[in-house]
Design an enzyme around this catalytic site. Sequence first.
Site, PDB file in Angstrom:
ATOM      1  N   GLY A 164      42.045  36.888  39.788  1.00 10.43           N
ATOM      2  CA  GLY A 164      42.319  36.366  38.458  1.00 10.43           C
ATOM      3  C   GLY A 164      42.563  37.479  37.468  1.00 10.43           C
ATOM      4  N   PHE A 165      41.894  38.613  37.688  1.00 10.57           N
ATOM      5  CA  PHE A 165      42.103  39.658  36.701  1.00 10.57           C
ATOM      6  C   PHE A 165      42.817  40.888  37.238  1.00 10.57           C
ATOM      7  CE2 PHE A 165      37.612  38.973  37.547  1.00 10.57           C
ATOM      8  CZ  PHE A 165      37.297  40.105  38.262  1.00 10.57           C
ATOM      9  N   GLY A 166      43.595  40.731  38.249  1.00  7.57           N
ATOM     10  CA  GLY A 166      44.443  41.842  38.651  1.00  7.57           C
ATOM     11  C   GLY A 166      44.585  41.971  40.149  1.00  7.57           C
TER      12      GLY A 166
ATOM     13  N   ASP B  59      29.986  32.583  41.066  1.00 11.44           N
ATOM     14  CA  ASP B  59      31.282  32.283  41.667  1.00 11.44           C
ATOM     15  C   ASP B  59      31.217  32.482  43.181  1.00 11.44           C
ATOM     16  OD1 ASP B  59      33.868  31.368  41.586  1.00 11.44           O
ATOM     17  OD2 ASP B  59      34.750  33.294  41.063  1.00 11.44           O
TER      18      ASP B  59
ATOM     19  N   VAL C  39      44.311  43.924  43.875  1.00 13.56           N
ATOM     20  CA  VAL C  39      43.425  44.808  44.630  1.00 13.56           C
ATOM     21  C   VAL C  39      44.292  45.603  45.594  1.00 13.56           C
ATOM     22  CG1 VAL C  39      41.419  44.952  46.126  1.00 13.56           C
ATOM     23  CG2 VAL C  39      41.613  43.071  44.493  1.00 13.56           C
TER      24      VAL C  39
ATOM     25  N   LYS D 159      40.457  47.941  42.606  1.00 16.26           N
ATOM     26  CA  LYS D 159      40.757  46.736  41.834  1.00 16.26           C
ATOM     27  C   LYS D 159      41.215  47.163  40.450  1.00 16.26           C
ATOM     28  CE  LYS D 159      38.205  42.506  41.353  1.00 16.26           C
ATOM     29  NZ  LYS D 159      36.829  42.049  41.451  1.00 16.26           N
TER      30      LYS D 159
END
Length: 869
Positions: A530-532, A645, A534, A549
């Site tokens: 979701g945020f970038g 999560d 890897v 990441k």
Amino acid sequence: MDTTSTQIASGTILFLLLLFFPYLSIADVIYSPVELFSINCGSSSNLSTRDGRNWTADIKFLSENKDSVAAPALTPSTLEGPYTDARLSHSQFTYSFPVSTGPKFLRLFFYSTSYQNFHRSKAYFSVKAGPYTLLQNFNASLHADAGNEPGDYLFREYCINLKDGDRLNITFIASKTSQNPDSYAFINGIEIVSMPPFLYYTNPHDVDITGLPHLVGVNTNLFPIENNFTLETKYRLRVGDQEIPASQDTGMLRSWDVDSKYVTTQSVLSLDIGPGIKLRFTKIPNYTAPDTVYRSVRNMGNNGTINMGFNLTWQLPIDSGFTYLLRLHFCQLNPEMKNPGYQSFFIFVQDQLVEKWADILSWSDKQEGVPVVKQYVVFIPGNQQETLNLSLKMHPNPQSLAKDAQINAIELFKINNSTGSLAGPNPDPDRLPETPKVPLQRPNNKSSGTTRTLAAAVAGAVSAAVLLSFIVAFFLIKRKKKMGSKEKDETPLGGGLSSLPTNLCRHFSIAEIRASTNNFDEHFVVGMGGFGNVYKGYIDDGSTRVAIKRLKPDSRQGAQEFMNEIEMLSQLRHLHLVSLVGYCYESNEMILVYDFMDRGTLREHLYDTDNPSLSWKQRLQICVGAARGLHYLHTGAKHTIIHRDVKSTNILLDEKWVAKVSDFGLSRIGPISSSMTHVSTQVKGSVGYIDPEYYKRQRLTEKSDVYSFGVVLLEVLSGRQPLLRWEEKQRISLVNWAKHCNEKGTLSEIVDAKLKGQIAPQCLQRYGEVALSCLLEDGTQRPSMNDAVRMLEFVLHLQEGAVNEVTESEDTEDVFSSSHSSLLFSDYSKSTALSMATNVGDCSYGSKDSEERSIPDHLFSEIKDPKGR
Ligand SMILES: *[C@@H]1O[C@H](CO)[C@@H](O)[C@H](O)[C@H]1NC(C)=O
Ligand SMILES: *[C@@H]1O[C@H](CO)[C@@H](O)[C@H](O)[C@H]1NC(C)=O
Ligand SMILES: *[C@@H]1O[C@H](CO)[C@@H](O)[C@H](O)[C@H]1NC(C)=O
Ligand SMILES: *[C@@H]1O[C@H](CO)[C@@H](O)[C@H](O)[C@H]1NC(C)=O
Ligand SMILES: *[C@@H]1O[C@H](CO)[C@@H](O)[C@H](O)[C@H]1NC(C)=O
Ligand SMILES: *[C@@H]1O[C@H](CO)[C@@H](O)[C@H](O)[C@H]1NC(C)=O
Ligand SMILES: *[C@@H]1O[C@H](CO)[C@@H](O)[C@H](O)[C@H]1NC(C)=O
Ligand SMILES: *[C@@H]1O[C@H](CO)[C@@H](O)[C@H](O)[C@H]1NC(C)=O
Ligand SMILES: *[C@@H]1O[C@H](CO)[C@@H](O)[C@H](O)[C@H]1NC(C)=O
Ligand SMILES: *[C@@H]1O[C@H](CO)[C@@H](O)[C@H](O)[C@H]1NC(C)=O
Ligand SMILES: *[C@@H]1O[C@H](CO)[C@@H](O)[C@H](O)[C@H]1NC(C)=O
């Protein structure tokens, strides 16, 4: 009055809103300060920091500087700001600022470290501003070591109001005693910002006395804040999920910390309320606090019966012997509370009743969205040498329809005493934290040899908090650029970073990262989150493989999660957790470097994959490993850590198939004291895995992770996704399908076709029991992760036993053939597995010392209880 269902409904709406509008709007600068000085003491050059402040050299403001010297910090500062150099002296020195009339914020920034020729522990001094004593015999290193503030950085904020035509003179005086002949005074940064005349000082012409400060104990007496008072900001707390940085203040560069550290009872947090409703500042000026402050509230919870039994309480540590100004901010945005009189509550300050009919709507002329501030002045008797708690308690008025209480923000100021002093005691050296904050350094052993790189490597031994500050600053700048606005940024010091990781990890330069990923070549991408992205990378001359990441710079939500992740990971080491190797923060890049996990995610081995199917035993071993990792998260660290999560893509596998829990981006420190049984927070997680109880009530406990883990257990058993929209209705949700099959006694229906013939019947039965008990609706009835570990170990043991000796006779009662209430662990206690576990512990929340607990007896009876559905 039953408000539960509507609250659940509004909770759902809130949840949906959060899904679609995850970004809060940015406060407009409402107030532009006439005067603003940011002084970089001891430095001869100007410095613009990424927080938008322009620090200027100090020399032209020094009025008495004969003996003072400017010297660089010997341990380079890892926090951006005026910390590279300091002004220091064994004798007195004064800064003199030409300021106009009117109240000002005066902010002092200290970095407690050794400077050339000045040893850290010898800093011992007083600070005066005009006739007021701000600090007296202040032992900077002792304050830094006491760890009430992040790192070795100390920050103080005062409100000071001078008479006409004054200069503001700030004097630093080393405290000489016979034992400390070589003590010295120092300062790194000074900031002066003008403020509106009647923000904190009382307008003598104010006709509406309800907003004026009342003296606690004699409520009829007003206690105006006179122009000649000096105040020290002790707390500026907003109720919410995140602090509000200085850049998002209304223009005065105040930072608003979160209150969660000080709440000592259970409570519920609601965020981003009434986003469509415009706030109307008819009772207080619009610069009083940013809008966001009024859009999140803390209240007692949705059960009025329970609420009548306790006081919603905050405990704020303060120095005795002083008078304090307490400002409470309220705003009613809950459409339920339509009428004045519907909700009213008591407010106690220091256990004295200050309001017996606190009714926000009636305070705000019966209008929703009208913020109000109530002010109280309280004297705390004592000898100026003690640290006590100032308590704030709220309790529903029994005559009120809604049995609840709520608040948006709390500000607390210390008022100078009659001799003009604000000075508190030094921390007790005997009561410093057990493990002193060691500036753990893990120098980069690949340094290129130039002094510059060396310095960077030292600077690279950064505490995560420091990094977090940078990240905050970075995002603020980013946003500022986007907005084209002139808002100022916070100093990270004021940012209220409440918890500091004590571990540090390796620092990588962006050049190293680029080299190791062929400049972020997309062929190196091994995952997208979701945020970038890897990337797979090679470090240490290609000898070590890592996962890199790279955070997308445009996601605010991501920033927060990224910050959490560093904070969490740098503190945690466990066989079943993915280890953080290091990080890179440079050139606007935020990058985390992890151990590389050869075999990728658990999901990649379960379905939608070309990978060969995992055997049942492998799957069980992975489940046991993941459960151990989660158990460590819940109980192994200082505070309970809730992952938030848990899912099959966050369980990674190394080359030996060892399961490692990853991605703590959504983690959150759990309840700290046993009286706080949950943290309330905005609902986060992944669809299909979210605990329905958490989702409805926004009450997060580690049992929410247990629920998500239960979903993973079903995924492992069935080899399918938790939600399959194209499936026939009954099978869309894996959880519902499994529960349904369980009730019919046909759980084997959901078993992955690839596992046919592998699972021993009693093993399937036990495994189903574990999974379904994790998925019980009522969190309190779910097992703890410790219990889950034990039960899965037992299942694994059964499976191995079944394979090894086919003759093993077990109780083969088919628990899946009857109703849910037949979830019995009846014969568990007879099992050999139990010999591993000896003492029967309790399973209360947040207990930390439970590494070796066995499954508590009462857990089984709870699981038997059909009410769990
Ligand atoms: C704040 O209030 C002042 C005075 O009432 C008004 O002039 C100004 O426009 C308001 N600013 C904002 C951003 O609402
Ligand atoms: C620093 O900034 C001040 C005020 O902005 C300016 O007067 C001064 O010339 C600058 N000094 C240097 C060395 O750039
Ligand atoms: C800092 O300096 C920059 C460039 O000179 C200017 O655009 C900005 O407004 C200044 N910031 C403050 C807080 O004065
Ligand atoms: C200040 O605190 C340090 C410990 O951090 C101690 O070594 C030193 O003696 C203290 N100084 C005085 C004057 O108490
Ligand atoms: C402040 O310092 C200046 C310069 O040293 C001096 O002229 C002035 O009198 C001082 N003002 C006060 C109020 O002490
Ligand atoms: C402070 O102000 C109050 C009220 O304005 C006044 O009575 C008092 O004398 C002042 N104190 C000093 C030291 O000026
Ligand atoms: C509130 O809590 C009480 C006591 O635990 C319980 O008896 C009652 O059923 C609860 N009410 C609701 C609406 O949950
Ligand atoms: C709440 O606090 C007040 C003031 O300390 C106290 O009198 C009262 O008994 C408390 N109520 C409960 C339910 O604890
Ligand atoms: C203040 O309150 C906190 C939280 O309840 C408690 O841990 C601490 O011991 C209290 N401190 C004092 C001095 O009573
Ligand atoms: C704070 O200082 C002023 C001026 O010295 C004095 O008038 C006032 O009484 C002091 N405040 C208190 C609460 O004593
Ligand atoms: C004011 O506070 C200072 C510093 O704590 C203390 O030394 C002084 O005795 C206090 N004055 C009075 C009148 O209490």
